[in-house]
Write a protein that holds these residues in place. Structure first.
Motif, mmCIF file in Angstrom:
data_model
loop_
_atom_site.group_PDB
_atom_site.id
_atom_site.type_symbol
_atom_site.label_atom_id
_atom_site.label_comp_id
_atom_site.label_asym_id
_atom_site.label_seq_id
_atom_site.Cartn_x
_atom_site.Cartn_y
_atom_site.Cartn_z
ATOM 1 N N ARG A 93 0.813 -1.223 0.000
ATOM 2 C CA ARG A 93 0.000 0.000 0.000
ATOM 3 C C ARG A 93 0.844 1.270 0.000
ATOM 4 N NH1 ARG A 93 -5.163 -1.735 -0.832
ATOM 5 N NH2 ARG A 93 -5.448 -3.671 0.293
ATOM 6 N N ASN A 94 2.180 1.077 0.045
ATOM 7 C CA ASN A 94 3.050 2.236 0.091
ATOM 8 C C ASN A 94 2.699 3.127 1.294
ATOM 9 O OD1 ASN A 94 5.142 3.643 -0.807
ATOM 10 N ND2 ASN A 94 4.184 4.437 -2.683
ATOM 11 N N ALA A 95 2.444 2.509 2.411
ATOM 12 C CA ALA A 95 1.933 3.243 3.572
ATOM 13 C C ALA A 95 3.045 4.013 4.267
ATOM 14 C CB ALA A 95 1.306 2.268 4.561
ATOM 15 N N HIS A 96 2.702 5.157 4.843
ATOM 16 C CA HIS A 96 3.702 5.867 5.635
ATOM 17 C C HIS A 96 3.357 5.858 7.122
ATOM 18 C CE1 HIS A 96 1.029 8.942 3.768
ATOM 19 N NE2 HIS A 96 0.833 9.191 5.039
ATOM 20 N N ARG A 106 3.672 13.789 7.967
ATOM 21 C CA ARG A 106 3.931 13.544 6.553
ATOM 22 C C ARG A 106 3.870 14.839 5.736
ATOM 23 N NH1 ARG A 106 6.623 9.456 4.309
ATOM 24 N NH2 ARG A 106 6.070 9.214 2.112
ATOM 25 N N SER A 107 2.847 15.656 6.018
ATOM 26 C CA SER A 107 2.704 16.866 5.198
ATOM 27 C C SER A 107 3.798 17.888 5.510
ATOM 28 C CB SER A 107 1.305 17.477 5.348
ATOM 29 O OG SER A 107 0.898 17.462 6.672
ATOM 30 N N ASN A 108 4.353 17.824 6.760
ATOM 31 C CA ASN A 108 5.475 18.702 7.087
ATOM 32 C C ASN A 108 6.707 18.331 6.274
ATOM 33 O OD1 ASN A 108 4.057 20.165 8.904
ATOM 34 N ND2 ASN A 108 4.786 19.043 10.701
ATOM 35 N N LYS A 109 6.846 17.029 6.045
ATOM 36 C CA LYS A 109 8.047 16.562 5.343
ATOM 37 C C LYS A 109 7.973 16.841 3.847
ATOM 38 C CE LYS A 109 9.479 12.815 8.418
ATOM 39 N NZ LYS A 109 9.284 11.385 8.627
ATOM 40 N N LEU A 110 6.735 16.917 3.325
ATOM 41 C CA LEU A 110 6.587 17.061 1.866
ATOM 42 C C LEU A 110 6.819 18.508 1.432
ATOM 43 C CD1 LEU A 110 3.541 14.749 1.158
ATOM 44 C CD2 LEU A 110 5.941 14.302 0.698
#
Lengths: 134, 125
Positions: free
Chosen positions: B44-47, B121-125
């Motif tokens: 699922r390519n999960a993070h 996750r959104s901080n890293k992107l």
């Protein structure tokens, strides 16, 4: 006198789950608190798993002891294994002959009110766990 | 007992795999859950992984070790694992057992865990 309330034969990891269920039922029968019951069932799980993994299987029986109003649950687990060479060492944290963390026996001892272990190479290992309701 | 035809459900929301462990898994079922979870992270390519243990009445050294191993494996695959819903009596028992679950991140509930994973996750992107 004690009446045996339940007995579970320990051969597989599924039997360890049955032993946990029997332990929870026995603690519920004496009106044990959630925390006491959780501790006792966890201790039973450790001891029953030891019997399956190291003791070539065994039996665990549950009974009640004590007068009405002060009932305690007593679990006796016996296995057919090779016995434990050095019990003091086995009960100390961090010691394991297998791949586990070595917290099972010492942890189980801390979780119950009374803990007894006897072992011989001929008769296997016998562990007694006793726990009150509060 | 569960069998292969009736495995523990896993779902993926927002890149987070969510698993609710059913009570009284035996050791073999825990090991097979671990295998499936790692496969699912890759597929699922999960993070993130959220493991709900609120229905677990006890966590012994075996289950605790498996939770820690699942978190480590997921981390190696760049997924953050958060265990949620631990009962107070389970937490007290684990500490007395000497199982401090080092390296296992916990949160009170799944909501907070998913929020943490998604905002991380959104901080890293």
């Amino acid at each position: 006198m004690t009446d045996e309330a339940a007995r579970v034969t320990l051969k597989t990891s599924g039997d360890v789950a049955f032993a946990r269920q029997a332990a929870a039922k026995a603690m519920a029968a004496i009106g044990a608190s959630t925390i006491k019951s959780t501790k006792f069932v966890t201790a039973v799980s450790e001891i029953a798993r030891n019997a399956v993994i190291y003791g070539r299987g065994g039996v665990i029986s549950f009974s009640e002891a004590g007068a009405a109003g002060q009932k305690r649950v007593v679990a006796v687990c016996t296995d057919r294994g090779p016995g434990i060479d050095d019990i003091d060492r086995a009960v100390s944290d961090g010691f394991s002959t297998g791949k586990s963390l070595g917290l099972g026996l010492g942890g189980a001892k801390r979780l119950v009110d009374r803990f007894e272990i006897t072992s011989s190479s001929k008769q296997g290992t016998k562990v007694t766990l006793e726990c009150g309701p509060r | 007992m569960l069998d292969a035809a009736n495995p523990i459900p896993m779902m993926t929301i927002n890149g987070c795999i969510i698993v609710a462990i059913r009570d009284d898994l035996d050791d073999q079922e825990i090991v097979s859950l671990q295998d499936r979870l790692v496969e699912e992270v890759a597929k699922r390519n999960a993070h993130g992984v959220v493991i709900d243990i609120s229905s677990l009445e006890i966590v012994d050294t075996f289950a605790g070790r498996m939770l820690a191993a699942m978190a480590q494996m997921a981390r190696v695959m760049n997924a953050r694992t958060i265990v949620v819903g631990m009962r107070p009596a389970v937490a007290m028992t684990l500490v007395e057992l000497g199982m401090t679950l080092d390296g296992v991140e916990t949160a009170l509930n799944a909501d907070r865990a998913i929020n943490a994973i998604v905002s991380d996750r959104s901080n890293k992107l």
